[in-house]
Design a protein around this motif. Structure first.
Motif, PDB file in Angstrom:
ATOM      1  N   CYS A   1       5.288 -24.655 -86.482  1.00 11.34           N
ATOM      2  CA  CYS A   1       4.304 -23.586 -86.411  1.00 11.34           C
ATOM      3  C   CYS A   1       4.318 -22.401 -85.653  1.00 11.34           C
ATOM      4  O   CYS A   1       4.239 -21.105 -86.238  1.00 11.34           O
ATOM      5  CB  CYS A   1       2.801 -24.344 -86.273  1.00 11.34           C
ATOM      6  N   CYS A  37       4.365 -26.039 -90.756  1.00 16.77           N
ATOM      7  CA  CYS A  37       4.033 -27.598 -90.266  1.00 16.77           C
ATOM      8  C   CYS A  37       4.445 -28.277 -91.170  1.00 16.77           C
ATOM      9  O   CYS A  37       4.098 -28.240 -92.493  1.00 16.77           O
ATOM     10  CB  CYS A  37       2.633 -27.314 -90.048  1.00 16.77           C
ATOM     11  N   ILE A  81      -3.951 -24.565 -90.079  1.00 12.94           N
ATOM     12  CA  ILE A  81      -3.983 -24.211 -88.755  1.00 12.94           C
ATOM     13  C   ILE A  81      -5.077 -22.899 -88.393  1.00 12.94           C
ATOM     14  O   ILE A  81      -5.916 -23.017 -87.601  1.00 12.94           O
ATOM     15  CB  ILE A  81      -2.612 -23.930 -88.275  1.00 12.94           C
ATOM     16  N   CYS A 115       4.680 -17.957 -86.519  1.00 14.05           N
ATOM     17  CA  CYS A 115       3.421 -17.473 -86.202  1.00 14.05           C
ATOM     18  C   CYS A 115       3.554 -15.770 -86.335  1.00 14.05           C
ATOM     19  O   CYS A 115       4.468 -15.228 -85.413  1.00 14.05           O
ATOM     20  CB  CYS A 115       2.930 -17.918 -84.735  1.00 14.05           C
ATOM     21  N   GLN A 123       6.358 -27.617 -81.360  1.00 10.15           N
ATOM     22  CA  GLN A 123       5.624 -26.559 -81.960  1.00 10.15           C
ATOM     23  C   GLN A 123       6.635 -25.323 -82.078  1.00 10.15           C
ATOM     24  O   GLN A 123       6.496 -24.323 -82.878  1.00 10.15           O
ATOM     25  CB  GLN A 123       4.429 -26.212 -81.291  1.00 10.15           C
ATOM     26  N   CYS A 125       2.202 -20.099 -90.381  1.00 10.45           N
ATOM     27  CA  CYS A 125       2.217 -21.354 -89.481  1.00 10.45           C
ATOM     28  C   CYS A 125       2.110 -22.693 -90.460  1.00 10.45           C
ATOM     29  O   CYS A 125       2.676 -23.419 -89.957  1.00 10.45           O
ATOM     30  CB  CYS A 125       0.955 -21.262 -88.460  1.00 10.45           C
TER      31      CYS A 125
END
Lengths: 282, 501
Positions: free
Chosen positions: B132, B87, B93, B136, B128, B83
């Motif tokens: 990120c 970003c 994170i 994930c 997002q 993640c």
């Protein structure tokens, strides 16, 4: 916040506003404008610079009361503050030696033509100034313009509304007496600018008009002020406000100027009611 | 211009150090990973579509404390957190998510603010799902990523509501003056970062409110003005001066500012020049650029006309041309202002739309019509010069173009006319030319964008840096902020080295 130095009624419905704005005064050039807001709820309105004093740090515009924001502006006084006063915006007018330059102004444009006439004169041109007003009592700054012009001619309609009392006719009169005009610069209402452009078109005299479409930001961001010039779309705020009057699509500009006529009327009615709160309860 | 950058060795080391802290180890042990993967993703509460499409209040309501903690528990606290790499500003994170799980909301907010000074804004407007959350690890394991964006928003809102906004102690003043041009996301980021380093920062903003696109473009229902105001107030508390109603290039040029003692400059003036399609009838009354439409409504508050003086045309049948976030904002605004039909006209298919998935979903729920593979070819006006109809043509998709998306090709004979009384053109913008035109020697690319060295955001003029849409032409808030962070680091280096010389 910009402090108002003076706000003065020049003639009925036309006012002068001088604002403390050292940065604007330092950079101002003929043909440029500012954008201001009369209060936090007002519109952002563009006003052409009619004069400035870099030393004193002030800038002056002349405006006509047409809607809520200008009505609000006309009620402000020295010492009041404007939440927005930004400029100088737009490209400066092209000033140089052309020979004989005819400067024509009507309405608020009598004020706005002043720095142009002054600059043309300083550049060595012979300056003929034509001022349009419906009647003598609506004429202002005549003395001021006489000081920067070789000749001043008036188009006034006190007694009778005759064709010869309009600027395009006056312009033709000057030509008839053998005056060789090399350039015309017109500032005023859309009608004045378009009719002057039509008068000079057959004569082939380069005619510059300072357009005044509706604007929001004045930095090219929104495109509200777009005008068709020579078949292409231009943004008056960053590409203008000066354009060749023979290339402007006048019908489009007339229509766009009136885009919010209904809303403007309603806005003014609603606002005027707030001035007389007691008489508002039907 | 890919933003999936490799993490620096220093950042990797810091992440590892945080990862190995005893409280993190304990938290990991407390709930087995298997159990974490079984927790469903917590839904963001929203106001009902038929209520929210009549007002300008925010659509998303934000997570409750307990819900946020439950969502945070889903995070597996990976040893190699993908993640962070996803970003654009490399927020730590896992650390902030685990602080939420531990109930340390204020510390979580501060953790984000180490790298991102505007979390309440990013938590709302960042894509997002393509950053990120796209990478994930939980997404690979359980199919649904941790709701990182919603958690970011939660901690930022928690900090603001509890009146505990943390202002770091500032180092001694360096006495160096920095001019930041434009108070949008890039400029605000640069200003915050440099103020924290002790420099004297002034932001010059052309409009009468700070925020740039965050204030004139993004509507209240997606980003309430009060949130932006809190961020701007925070910058002021850091000692940043904001000069509104100041157009650099007009009120003073960049070189004038240099003469006044500014030693470094950041150009963050955005993509302030709306594109039009150059089709017949585009200058009719009732055809707006998205910038004009949104500025009238958001900045000038035309939705509250006649209490505010600036009007906006209220369309009954509204066509918004384009498929990006700005198009979604425009069409949802039109619906809220009373449109019977509010339509998206997009030349490609749903799959190629650049708008965020969440925005498209919200728009659909609110009753927005989508017309894909359709393009306007002319606008038709009445005798008053007002738009009354629009002629469109159908498209089909051909081979992929340079953007990798399949190119739309007109279908001959598919033209049709549809009635509209308002059209909003949201097909992108070009960089604003004011600064390039008035700054001697500044190098610009073929689209008018300011050219920079991507590692430092430095332009070819010494001491002058740039970032955001003036460089990128049209991107996102978070990419602008990422540029701002990189530029701030380079400007700090530049000023310090200059001191020694």
């Amino acid at each position: 916040m910009a402090k108002i130095i003076q706000r003065q009624k020049l003639v009925p419905n036309i006012h002068l506003i001088e604002v403390e704005a050292p940065e604007v005064a330092r950079k101002a050039r003929p043909g440029q404008f500012v954008i201001l807001m009369p209060d936090e709820r007002g519109e952002r309105i563009p006003l052409t610079l009619a004069d400035w004093d870099a030393e004193k740090g002030t800038a002056t515009s002349v405006f006509m009361v047409v809607g809520t924001s200008t009505e609000k502006l006309s009620r402000l006084k020295a010492g009041d503050e404007l939440p927005v006063y930004v400029g100088p915006l737009g490209r400066p007018a092209e000033i140089g030696y052309f020979g004989t330059v005819l400067c024509a102004g009507g309405c608020f444009g009598i004020g706005a033509i002043f720095p142009l006439a002054r600059a043309y004169k300083q550049a060595g041109n012979r300056v003929l100034t034509l001022l349009d007003a419906r009647a003598r009592y609506l004429l202002y700054w005549e003395d001021k313009l006489r000081k920067v012009s070789d000749e001043v001619h008036l188009a006034l309609r006190d007694d009778q509304i005759l064709p010869q009392e309009y600027i395009p006719y006056r312009l033709k009169e000057l030509m008839a007496r053998g005056e060789k005009i090399d350039r015309v610069h017109v500032v005023g209402c859309t009608y004045l600018m378009s009719s002057c452009s039509e008068a000079t078109r057959p004569l082939g005299i380069k005619t510059i008009v300072s357009l005044n479409p509706i604007m929001l930001d004045g930095t090219g961001m929104c495109g509200a002020c777009r005008v068709s010039v020579g078949g292409g779309t231009k943004f008056a705020c960053v590409d203008g406000p000066d354009f060749d009057g023979h290339l402007v699509d006048w019908n489009e500009l007339y229509a766009r100027r009136k885009a919010y006529l209904e809303e403007e009327t309603r806005s003014l009615c609603e606002w005027e009611k707030t001035l007389f709160p007691g008489e508002n309860k039907l | 211009m890919s933003e999936k950058e490799e993490l620096t060795p220093e950042l990797k080391a810091r992440l590892k150090e945080e990862y190995q802290k005893p409280w993190r180890q304990e938290l990991r042990r407390a709930v087995p990973a298997k159990e974490r993967t079984k927790i469903p993703r917590q839904k963001m509460p929203e106001r009902p579509p038929e209520v929210r499409n009549r007002d300008f209040c925010e659509v998303n309501l934000g997570l409750e404390k307990e819900v946020a903690q439950l969502e945070a528990r889903r995070c597996l606290d990976c040893a190699n957190p993908a993640c962070v790499q996803g970003c654009p500003v490399s927020i730590d994170i896992p650390s902030f998510v685990k602080l939420i799980e531990a109930g340390e909301f204020i510390l979580a907010a501060r953790k984000i603010k180490e790298t991102n000074s505007l979390p309440a804004i990013c938590g709302r407007v960042c894509p997002q799902e393509t950053q990120c959350e796209a990478v994930c690890n939980l997404k690979k394991v359980a199919g649904v990523p941790v709701a990182i964006g919603n958690l970011e928003r939660f901690v930022a809102d928690y900090e603001r509501r509890n009146g505990e906004i943390f202002v770091p102690s500032l180092p001694p003043a360096t006495g160096k003056k920095v001019a930041v041009i434009g108070a949008g996301p890039a400029g605000l980021t640069v200003a915050g970062e440099l103020a924290k380093k002790g420099h004297q920062v002034t932001i010059f903003e052309a409009l009468h409110v700070a925020g740039g696109v965050l204030v004139y473009g993004i509507p209240e229902f997606r980003l309430p003005k009060s949130i932006l105001q809190a961020e701007v107030d925070y910058l002021k508390r850091l000692g940043v001066e904001i000069k509104l109603n100041f157009v650099v290039g007009k009120t003073a040029t960049l070189d004038d500012l240099r003469a006044e003692g500014y030693e470094a400059f950041f150009i963050g003036t955005g993509a302030g020049l709306p594109n039009f399609m150059k089709i017949p009838g585009e200058n009719l009354i009732g055809v707006y650029s998205a910038n004009e439409y949104l500025t009238r409504v958001n900045l000038m508050r035309a939705y509250d006309f006649p209490r505010y003086d600036t009007p906006v045309i209220i369309g009954r049948q509204v066509a918004v041309i384009g498929g990006g976030n700005v198009a979604m904002d425009s069409v949802r605004t039109a619906k809220r202002l009373g449109a019977k039909r509010a339509m998206i006209i997009y030349r490609r298919s749903r799959h190629e739309m650049p708008a965020r998935e969440e925005e498209v979903k919200h728009a659909e729920e609110e009753g927005i019509e989508f017309h894909f593979l359709t393009v306007p070819i002319r606008y038709i006006g009445d005798e008053y010069g007002r738009v009354r109809a629009m002629e469109c043509q159908r498209m089909e998709l051909g081979e992929p173009d340079s953007s990798g998306r399949r190119r739309p090709i007109p279908v001959p004979g598919s033209e049709f006319i549809t009635e509209v009384d308002l059209a909003v053109v949201a097909i992108g913008q070009s960089p604003n030319p004011l600064i390039p035109q008035t700054t001697a020697g500044l190098k610009v690319g073929k689209w008018g964008n300011v050219e920079v060295d991507w590692s430092t955001m430095a332009t070819n003029v010494e001491g002058v840096y740039a970032g955001g849409d003036i460089v990128r032409g049209g991107a996102t808030v978070i990419l602008a902020m990422g540029d701002g962070r990189r530029a701030a680091a380079s400007i700090d280096d530049f000023l310090r080295n200059k001191k020694q010389s």
